[in-house]
Motif scaffolding. Structure first.
Motif, short mmCIF file in Angstrom:
data_model
loop_
_atom_site.label_atom_id
_atom_site.label_comp_id
_atom_site.label_asym_id
_atom_site.label_seq_id
_atom_site.Cartn_x
_atom_site.Cartn_y
_atom_site.Cartn_z
N LYS A 56 0.71 -1.10 -0.01
CA LYS A 56 0.07 0.07 -0.02
C LYS A 56 0.85 1.02 -0.09
O LYS A 56 1.53 1.32 0.96
CB LYS A 56 -0.69 -0.22 1.19
CG LYS A 56 -2.01 -0.95 1.36
CD LYS A 56 -2.66 -1.12 2.44
CE LYS A 56 -3.71 -2.28 2.60
NZ LYS A 56 -4.64 -2.15 3.74
N MET A 85 -2.64 0.17 -4.28
CA MET A 85 -2.82 -1.20 -3.33
C MET A 85 -2.56 -2.25 -4.31
O MET A 85 -3.16 -2.45 -5.29
CB MET A 85 -4.34 -1.22 -2.48
CG MET A 85 -4.42 -0.10 -1.92
SD MET A 85 -6.30 -0.22 -1.10
CE MET A 85 -7.25 0.02 -2.73
N SER A 86 -2.03 -3.08 -3.74
CA SER A 86 -1.66 -4.38 -4.33
C SER A 86 -2.73 -5.55 -3.58
O SER A 86 -3.41 -4.99 -2.46
CB SER A 86 -0.28 -4.92 -4.05
OG SER A 86 -0.17 -5.11 -2.59
N TYR A 87 -3.25 -6.53 -4.44
CA TYR A 87 -4.23 -7.44 -3.94
C TYR A 87 -5.29 -6.77 -3.52
O TYR A 87 -6.18 -6.96 -2.77
CB TYR A 87 -3.84 -8.04 -2.48
CG TYR A 87 -2.38 -8.80 -2.78
CD1 TYR A 87 -2.64 -10.24 -3.59
CD2 TYR A 87 -1.19 -8.48 -2.52
CE1 TYR A 87 -1.45 -11.22 -3.65
CE2 TYR A 87 -0.20 -9.39 -2.51
CZ TYR A 87 -0.37 -10.64 -3.25
OH TYR A 87 0.84 -11.45 -3.38
N ALA A 88 -5.86 -5.97 -4.75
CA ALA A 88 -7.05 -5.02 -4.34
C ALA A 88 -8.03 -5.28 -5.65
O ALA A 88 -7.50 -5.04 -6.72
CB ALA A 88 -6.59 -3.28 -4.34
N THR A 89 -9.34 -5.02 -5.52
CA THR A 89 -10.37 -5.16 -6.59
C THR A 89 -11.09 -3.90 -6.87
O THR A 89 -10.69 -2.78 -5.90
CB THR A 89 -11.46 -6.40 -6.38
OG1 THR A 89 -11.88 -5.86 -5.11
CG2 THR A 89 -10.64 -7.77 -6.17
N ASP A 92 -12.43 -2.95 -3.77
CA ASP A 92 -11.58 -2.35 -2.56
C ASP A 92 -11.17 -0.79 -2.81
O ASP A 92 -11.24 -0.07 -1.86
CB ASP A 92 -10.26 -3.16 -2.45
CG ASP A 92 -10.54 -4.60 -2.26
OD1 ASP A 92 -11.09 -4.91 -1.21
OD2 ASP A 92 -9.84 -5.65 -2.94
N VAL A 93 -10.98 -0.54 -4.14
CA VAL A 93 -10.77 0.85 -4.39
C VAL A 93 -11.96 1.78 -4.06
O VAL A 93 -11.71 2.95 -3.61
CB VAL A 93 -10.51 0.96 -6.02
CG1 VAL A 93 -10.50 2.40 -6.53
CG2 VAL A 93 -9.02 0.14 -6.31
N LEU A 96 -12.16 2.23 -0.34
CA LEU A 96 -10.81 3.35 0.17
C LEU A 96 -11.15 4.70 -0.12
O LEU A 96 -11.17 5.37 0.73
CB LEU A 96 -9.63 2.73 -0.48
CG LEU A 96 -8.44 3.98 0.10
CD1 LEU A 96 -8.22 3.83 1.33
CD2 LEU A 96 -7.32 3.63 -0.74
N GLN A 217 -9.32 -0.85 -11.24
CA GLN A 217 -8.57 -1.88 -10.80
C GLN A 217 -7.68 -1.84 -12.13
O GLN A 217 -8.19 -1.66 -13.44
CB GLN A 217 -9.26 -3.23 -10.79
CG GLN A 217 -8.45 -4.29 -10.65
CD GLN A 217 -9.34 -5.65 -10.13
OE1 GLN A 217 -10.38 -5.38 -9.92
NE2 GLN A 217 -8.69 -6.89 -10.44
N HIS A 253 -4.49 -5.53 -8.26
CA HIS A 253 -4.16 -4.17 -7.89
C HIS A 253 -4.85 -2.85 -8.48
O HIS A 253 -5.36 -3.10 -9.44
CB HIS A 253 -2.58 -3.90 -7.92
CG HIS A 253 -2.14 -3.80 -9.17
ND1 HIS A 253 -1.95 -4.83 -10.07
CD2 HIS A 253 -1.53 -2.58 -9.96
CE1 HIS A 253 -1.53 -4.39 -11.19
NE2 HIS A 253 -1.36 -2.97 -11.18
#
Length: 288
Positions: A56, A85-89, A92-93, A96, A217, A253
Motif C-alpha cells: 500500500k 494498493m496491491s491485492y485490491a479489486t 476495494d478501491v 477506500l 482496478q 491491484h
C-alpha cells in the motif's frame, strides 16, 4: 518532474512516453539534457511499481494539464493524492475512496467549523457525507439521465453538465463505476462479466462540483496490455518497465487519484478552484 502522459487529464488515465515520441497536445514538453521529457499528469504508473514492492503506497504532488480548458473546475497546474494498493479489486478501491472522503470531511467538520463559518459555508450538506455512498453502474447512470430528460448517448464519457445533473440526485458523493472501456485508459482491467466495460470508478461530489476522484482496478495480464499498446499505436519501448510488472509476476491491484483543489472547493463551498490554491495557473494566467 515525471515523464507521464494522460488520456483524460482530470482523472486517472496516464500513459508514459519516455522520449520524444510526437507527444499529443495534452502534454507539456520540456528539454531534459540531451533528451525530451514531459511534465507529469499523474504518478500512478510509478505507484503501481511501488505497490508491488510495499503493498500500500501513495504519492502527493503537482500535476500539469495542457488541454485548453477554461472552466471553474479546471486548473493548468493542480495537486493530486494517489493511493495504490496491491491485492485490491474495484470494490476495494471504491471502499477506500469512500473511507477517505468520509475521513477528510469529518476532520474538516471537527477542526474547521469557524473557518467554514467565515466562508459562509453551510455545514449541513457536509454532515450528510456518511457511508454508504450510492454506487451506480454506468449503464444505470445513463438511464437516470434519460429519465431526468437529460440527453446522453451510451458509450460517451460524462461531461460537467452530465455529472452535475447526475450528482444532483444525491445528498452525498456518488460512485459511478464500470464505464465503457473505450473512454478509459488502456491499462484498465476489463469487467469479466462484460468485456465492453472497464473496472473503473469516478466519484462525483454533490452541489455541482462533479468528479473529484477517478480510479479503478489495473489490468494484470501481460498479453492484454501488449495488445492494447499495439491497438493504440503507443511506443512499446516506453512501456517495457511497466510491462515488466506483469512479465515477472503480478497481483490484482488498483488505486485512484483525488484532485485536491476540487475537493477543497467542494468542502468549502467555493465556486472556482482557483480560490483553493495560492498561485492558480490557468489558460491565460501563469504570473503569480
Amino acid at each position: 518532474m515525471k515523464i507521464v502522459e494522460r488520456r483524460r487529464a482530470d482523472s486517472d488515465c496516464p500513459r508514459p512516453p519516455l522520449r520524444a515520441q510526437s507527444p499529443p497536445e495534452t502534454l507539456f514538453e520540456v528539454a531534459y539534457f540531451e533528451d525530451k521529457a514531459y511534465l507529469t499528469q499523474s504518478g500512478q504508473l510509478y505507484q503501481e511499481a511501488t505497490a508491488m514492492a510495499f503493498g500500500k503506497t501513495y504519492c502527493f504532488g503537482p500535476t500539469f494539464r495542457a488541454e485548453k480548458s477554461k472552466t471553474r473546475r479546471h486548473l493548468t497546474e493542480f495537486w493530486m493524492v494517489e493511493p495504490e494498493m496491491s491485492y485490491a479489486t474495484l470494490d476495494d478501491v471504491m471502499n477506500l475512496a469512500e473511507d477517505f472522503l468520509c475521513f477528510v470531511v469529518g476532520r474538516a467538520l471537527e477542526n474547521c467549523r469557524e473557518e467554514l463559518k467565515v466562508l459562509e459555508r453551510d455545514p449541513a450538506p457536509l454532515e450528510k457525507v456518511q457511508k454508504p455512498f450510492p454506487r451506480v453502474q454506468y449503464d444505470d447512470a445513463v438511464k437516470i439521465l434519460e429519465e431526468m430528460g437529460h440527453p446522453f448517448e451510451w458509450g460517451g464519457d460524462f461531461g460537467a453538465p452530465d455529472e452535475t445533473a447526475l450528482s444532483a440526485k444525491y445528498d452525498r458523493p456518488v460512485l459511478v463505476h464500470r464505464y465503457p472501456a473505450a473512454v478509459k485508459a488502456f491499462y484498465m482491467k476489463r469487467d469479466p462479466q462484460d468485456d465492453r466495460l472497464a473496472l473503473c470508478v469516478d466519484v462525483l461530489a454533490p452541489e455541482g462540483v462533479g468528479e473529484i476522484i477517478g480510479g479503478g482496478q489495473r489490468c494484470d495480464d501481460l498479453a492484454f496490455l501488449e495488445a492494447q499498446i499495439e491497438h493504440h499505436k503507443l511506443p512499446k519501448a516506453a512501456f517495457e518497465w511497466y510491462l515488466d510488472l506483469r512479465r515477472y509476476g503480478s497481483v490484482p491491484h488498483g488505486g485512484f487519484g483525488l484532485g485536491v483543489e476540487r475537493t477543497v472547493a467542494w468542502i468549502t463551498g467555493t465556486e472556482h478552484v482557483r480560490e483553493t490554491i495560492p498561485f492558480p495557473r490557468m489558460l491565460y494566467k501563469i504570473y503569480p
